[in-house]
Design a protein around this motif. Structure first.
Motif, PDB file in Angstrom:
ATOM      1  N   GLY A  19      -7.878  10.730   3.473  1.00  0.00           N
ATOM      2  CA  GLY A  19      -8.126  12.165   3.409  1.00  0.00           C
ATOM      3  C   GLY A  19      -7.135  12.985   4.199  1.00  0.00           C
ATOM      4  O   GLY A  19      -7.370  14.181   4.432  1.00  0.00           O
ATOM      5  N   HIS A  20      -6.025  12.391   4.617  1.00  0.00           N
ATOM      6  CA  HIS A  20      -4.976  13.127   5.318  1.00  0.00           C
ATOM      7  C   HIS A  20      -3.658  12.375   5.137  1.00  0.00           C
ATOM      8  O   HIS A  20      -3.665  11.188   4.754  1.00  0.00           O
ATOM      9  CB  HIS A  20      -5.310  13.307   6.799  1.00  0.00           C
ATOM     10  CG  HIS A  20      -5.524  12.012   7.537  1.00  0.00           C
ATOM     11  ND1 HIS A  20      -4.494  11.199   7.918  1.00  0.00           N
ATOM     12  CD2 HIS A  20      -6.666  11.396   7.943  1.00  0.00           C
ATOM     13  CE1 HIS A  20      -4.960  10.142   8.544  1.00  0.00           C
ATOM     14  NE2 HIS A  20      -6.299  10.241   8.571  1.00  0.00           N
ATOM     15  N   PRO A  21      -2.545  13.009   5.408  1.00  0.00           N
ATOM     16  CA  PRO A  21      -1.248  12.337   5.223  1.00  0.00           C
ATOM     17  C   PRO A  21      -1.169  11.045   6.035  1.00  0.00           C
ATOM     18  O   PRO A  21      -1.694  10.949   7.145  1.00  0.00           O
ATOM     19  CB  PRO A  21      -0.228  13.369   5.710  1.00  0.00           C
ATOM     20  CG  PRO A  21      -0.925  14.680   5.548  1.00  0.00           C
ATOM     21  CD  PRO A  21      -2.374  14.415   5.815  1.00  0.00           C
ATOM     22  N   ALA A  22      -0.498  10.037   5.469  1.00  0.00           N
ATOM     23  CA  ALA A  22      -0.380   8.731   6.108  1.00  0.00           C
ATOM     24  C   ALA A  22       1.033   8.534   6.638  1.00  0.00           C
ATOM     25  O   ALA A  22       1.977   8.443   5.849  1.00  0.00           O
ATOM     26  CB  ALA A  22      -0.737   7.622   5.116  1.00  0.00           C
ATOM     27  N   ASP A  23       1.173   8.496   7.960  1.00  0.00           N
ATOM     28  CA  ASP A  23       2.470   8.199   8.567  1.00  0.00           C
ATOM     29  C   ASP A  23       2.482   6.735   9.035  1.00  0.00           C
ATOM     30  O   ASP A  23       1.560   5.958   8.757  1.00  0.00           O
ATOM     31  CB  ASP A  23       2.768   9.145   9.728  1.00  0.00           C
ATOM     32  CG  ASP A  23       1.647   9.139  10.777  1.00  0.00           C
ATOM     33  OD1 ASP A  23       0.785   8.228  10.717  1.00  0.00           O
ATOM     34  OD2 ASP A  23       1.629  10.031  11.645  1.00  0.00           O
ATOM     35  N   PHE A  24       3.520   6.367   9.765  1.00  0.00           N
ATOM     36  CA  PHE A  24       3.679   4.975  10.179  1.00  0.00           C
ATOM     37  C   PHE A  24       2.555   4.526  11.109  1.00  0.00           C
ATOM     38  O   PHE A  24       2.138   3.363  11.061  1.00  0.00           O
ATOM     39  CB  PHE A  24       5.031   4.786  10.873  1.00  0.00           C
ATOM     40  CG  PHE A  24       5.313   3.368  11.278  1.00  0.00           C
ATOM     41  CD1 PHE A  24       5.585   2.388  10.329  1.00  0.00           C
ATOM     42  CD2 PHE A  24       5.295   3.007  12.618  1.00  0.00           C
ATOM     43  CE1 PHE A  24       5.838   1.073  10.707  1.00  0.00           C
ATOM     44  CE2 PHE A  24       5.546   1.692  13.006  1.00  0.00           C
ATOM     45  CZ  PHE A  24       5.829   0.728  12.045  1.00  0.00           C
ATOM     46  N   VAL A  81       0.853  -1.200   0.000  1.00  0.00           N
ATOM     47  CA  VAL A  81       0.000   0.000   0.000  1.00  0.00           C
ATOM     48  C   VAL A  81       0.888   1.249   0.000  1.00  0.00           C
ATOM     49  O   VAL A  81       1.484   1.585   1.031  1.00  0.00           O
ATOM     50  CB  VAL A  81      -0.942   0.015   1.219  1.00  0.00           C
ATOM     51  CG1 VAL A  81      -1.835   1.250   1.172  1.00  0.00           C
ATOM     52  CG2 VAL A  81      -1.792  -1.261   1.253  1.00  0.00           C
ATOM     53  N   PRO A  82       0.980   1.962  -1.128  1.00  0.00           N
ATOM     54  CA  PRO A  82       1.806   3.170  -1.176  1.00  0.00           C
ATOM     55  C   PRO A  82       1.235   4.257  -0.261  1.00  0.00           C
ATOM     56  O   PRO A  82       0.019   4.342  -0.061  1.00  0.00           O
ATOM     57  CB  PRO A  82       1.731   3.599  -2.650  1.00  0.00           C
ATOM     58  CG  PRO A  82       1.253   2.386  -3.385  1.00  0.00           C
ATOM     59  CD  PRO A  82       0.385   1.640  -2.428  1.00  0.00           C
ATOM     60  N   PRO A  83       2.082   5.103   0.320  1.00  0.00           N
ATOM     61  CA  PRO A  83       1.590   6.168   1.212  1.00  0.00           C
ATOM     62  C   PRO A  83       0.598   7.106   0.543  1.00  0.00           C
ATOM     63  O   PRO A  83      -0.368   7.546   1.178  1.00  0.00           O
ATOM     64  CB  PRO A  83       2.868   6.899   1.617  1.00  0.00           C
ATOM     65  CG  PRO A  83       3.952   5.886   1.459  1.00  0.00           C
ATOM     66  CD  PRO A  83       3.546   5.047   0.286  1.00  0.00           C
ATOM     67  N   ASN A  84       0.810   7.435  -0.744  1.00  0.00           N
ATOM     68  CA  ASN A  84      -0.106   8.355  -1.404  1.00  0.00           C
ATOM     69  C   ASN A  84      -1.486   7.731  -1.609  1.00  0.00           C
ATOM     70  O   ASN A  84      -2.512   8.410  -1.523  1.00  0.00           O
ATOM     71  CB  ASN A  84       0.476   8.822  -2.738  1.00  0.00           C
ATOM     72  CG  ASN A  84       0.798   7.658  -3.667  1.00  0.00           C
ATOM     73  OD1 ASN A  84       0.802   6.504  -3.245  1.00  0.00           O
ATOM     74  ND2 ASN A  84       1.072   7.968  -4.932  1.00  0.00           N
ATOM     75  N   LEU A  85      -1.538   6.402  -1.856  1.00  0.00           N
ATOM     76  CA  LEU A  85      -2.826   5.726  -1.997  1.00  0.00           C
ATOM     77  C   LEU A  85      -3.561   5.696  -0.662  1.00  0.00           C
ATOM     78  O   LEU A  85      -4.772   5.965  -0.598  1.00  0.00           O
ATOM     79  CB  LEU A  85      -2.621   4.292  -2.511  1.00  0.00           C
ATOM     80  CG  LEU A  85      -3.885   3.427  -2.623  1.00  0.00           C
ATOM     81  CD1 LEU A  85      -4.882   4.050  -3.593  1.00  0.00           C
ATOM     82  CD2 LEU A  85      -3.524   2.008  -3.059  1.00  0.00           C
ATOM     83  N   LEU A  86      -2.848   5.419   0.397  1.00  0.00           N
ATOM     84  CA  LEU A  86      -3.470   5.398   1.720  1.00  0.00           C
ATOM     85  C   LEU A  86      -3.928   6.790   2.127  1.00  0.00           C
ATOM     86  O   LEU A  86      -5.029   6.957   2.674  1.00  0.00           O
ATOM     87  CB  LEU A  86      -2.464   4.848   2.751  1.00  0.00           C
ATOM     88  CG  LEU A  86      -2.964   4.703   4.187  1.00  0.00           C
ATOM     89  CD1 LEU A  86      -4.182   3.789   4.265  1.00  0.00           C
ATOM     90  CD2 LEU A  86      -1.859   4.172   5.098  1.00  0.00           C
ATOM     91  N   ALA A  87      -3.129   7.806   1.803  1.00  0.00           N
ATOM     92  CA  ALA A  87      -3.488   9.182   2.150  1.00  0.00           C
ATOM     93  C   ALA A  87      -4.738   9.631   1.404  1.00  0.00           C
ATOM     94  O   ALA A  87      -5.611  10.310   1.962  1.00  0.00           O
ATOM     95  CB  ALA A  87      -2.317  10.109   1.854  1.00  0.00           C
ATOM     96  N   SER A  88      -4.841   9.257   0.141  1.00  0.00           N
ATOM     97  CA  SER A  88      -6.013   9.656  -0.639  1.00  0.00           C
ATOM     98  C   SER A  88      -7.285   8.991  -0.123  1.00  0.00           C
ATOM     99  O   SER A  88      -8.369   9.569  -0.182  1.00  0.00           O
ATOM    100  CB  SER A  88      -5.797   9.299  -2.112  1.00  0.00           C
ATOM    101  OG  SER A  88      -5.696   7.888  -2.280  1.00  0.00           O
ATOM    102  N   SER A  89      -7.148   7.773   0.399  1.00  0.00           N
ATOM    103  CA  SER A  89      -8.313   7.067   0.928  1.00  0.00           C
ATOM    104  C   SER A  89      -8.731   7.621   2.286  1.00  0.00           C
ATOM    105  O   SER A  89      -9.929   7.745   2.576  1.00  0.00           O
ATOM    106  CB  SER A  89      -8.014   5.572   1.052  1.00  0.00           C
ATOM    107  OG  SER A  89      -9.093   4.875   1.639  1.00  0.00           O
TER     108      SER A  89
END
Length: 344
Positions: free
Chosen positions: A291-296, A281-289
């Motif tokens: 609705g905010h930046p995805a950290d660890f 799961v790429p960080p940008n895909l998780l962030a888009s789902s």
């Protein structure tokens, strides 16, 4: 576990026992002689039969069945007239099993042979830590054989040590490898959760406290499901106080064994899901789902969601296991055989 401990003792004891005047040979005979036995008298009688069959000078039986006398856990008992003794590994506790069993074995040899003053040399059984946690007491008692010697622990502290030893004998960390259907269901459901953005969002919205509560409830659900579905709850057979305490010990050890084993499965599955999520799961895909930046920490929540779903599904998967397979996974060999003989 008794076989592993005994074979290791068989390698070390001859050197510890032999001196200039006498050499020792230690042989090992693995046999379920204690299955179905409920007291040391029966176990000692079976041990004497094995001793006569092999033409040994002495015989000491190591068993993973818990034994109690007068409400106290029995660590060991020696029948000096018949040159046999028994050591109950669960009464030694769940840690340092080999060291403690070696101490007790040397003590039993002294009792049977009279070497080193018989019961005078305690081999560390009277250490400060032992006296604090669960002191081991030596008793000479009258009975069918006047020279019998018994080593017991205290009622309360000894019972806690006995319980930990019973759980250790069941080897709960190995439970997951015996529940193939439950594990397959958990892994398959985790894989499904990986592809569901709804699960991602649920994991993201729940706080850490709710996540922990959900994890605990999922483990408890699988434990309860396995106990009910496969008849792991032992029932009282009579109204005696001794039977009530014995059943309580067995049921408590069953719950503890399953909880530890399934807890290990949960942690292992969580680590696997975390690694898979980080890789797939790429960080940008998780962030888009989300609705905010995805950290660890978001990946931790993601893995938690997959794992909790998987363990809940594992409860359903465990229903596909046979009762025999579940009992072999949940209990030590002697305990599983004991229950089978009781039902037969």
């Amino acid at each position: 576990m008794p076989e592993r401990v005994t074979r290791r003792l068989a390698r070390d004891l001859p050197e510890l026992l032999s001196d200039e005047d006498l050499s020792w040979a230690v042989e090992v005979d693995v046999d379920p002689v204690t299955a179905g036995r409920h007291n040391t008298r029966d176990i000692l009688a079976s041990t004497r039969e094995r001793m006569d069959h092999h033409q040994w000078d002495l015989a000491i039986c190591l068993t993973d069945l818990p034994v109690r006398a007068n409400g106290r856990p029995v660590v060991a008992e020696a029948d000096l007239d018949r040159d046999v003794a028994v050591v109950s590994l669960p009464a030694l506790g769940g840690t340092q099993v080999y060291r403690r069993s070696k101490q007790v074995m040397l003590q039993m040899v002294d009792e049977l042979t009279g070497r080193e003053g018989g019961g005078e040399n305690r081999y560390g059984l009277d250490s400060t830590l032992s006296r604090l946690l669960a002191p081991v007491q030596r008793q000479e008692h009258d009975g069918e054989h006047e020279a019998d010697v018994r080593y017991t622990t205290t009622r309360r502290r000894g019972r806690l040590r006995l319980l930990s030893g019973m759980v250790r004998s069941n080897e709960p960390a190995q439970l997951v490898f015996g529940l193939r259907s439950a594990l397959a269901a958990a892994v398959a459901t985790s894989a499904f959760g990986l592809s569901s953005s709804t699960i991602w969002q649920i994991g993201d919205q729940l706080g850490a406290f709710r996540q922990v509560i959900a994890a605990v409830l999922s483990v408890a659900l699988l434990v309860g499901w396995m106990i009910l579905a496969h008849g792991l709850w032992e029932k009282r057979r009579d109204n005696s106080e001794n039977d009530r305490d014995q059943v309580l010990l067995y049921n408590t050890s069953t719950v503890a064994t399953l909880t530890i084993g399934i807890g290990v499965m949960y942690l292992g599955l969580f680590v696997i899901n975390l690694v898979v999520a980080l890789f797939l799961v790429p960080p940008n895909l998780l962030a888009s789902s989300l609705g905010h930046p995805a950290d660890f920490t978001r990946y931790l929540a993601l893995a938690w969601g997959f794992t909790t779903m998987g363990v809940v599904a594992g409860a359903l998967g465990s229903s596909l296991e046979s009762d025999q397979a579940v009992r072999q996974a949940a209990y030590g060999y002697r305990e599983e055989q004991r229950r089978r003989e009781q039902e037969g």
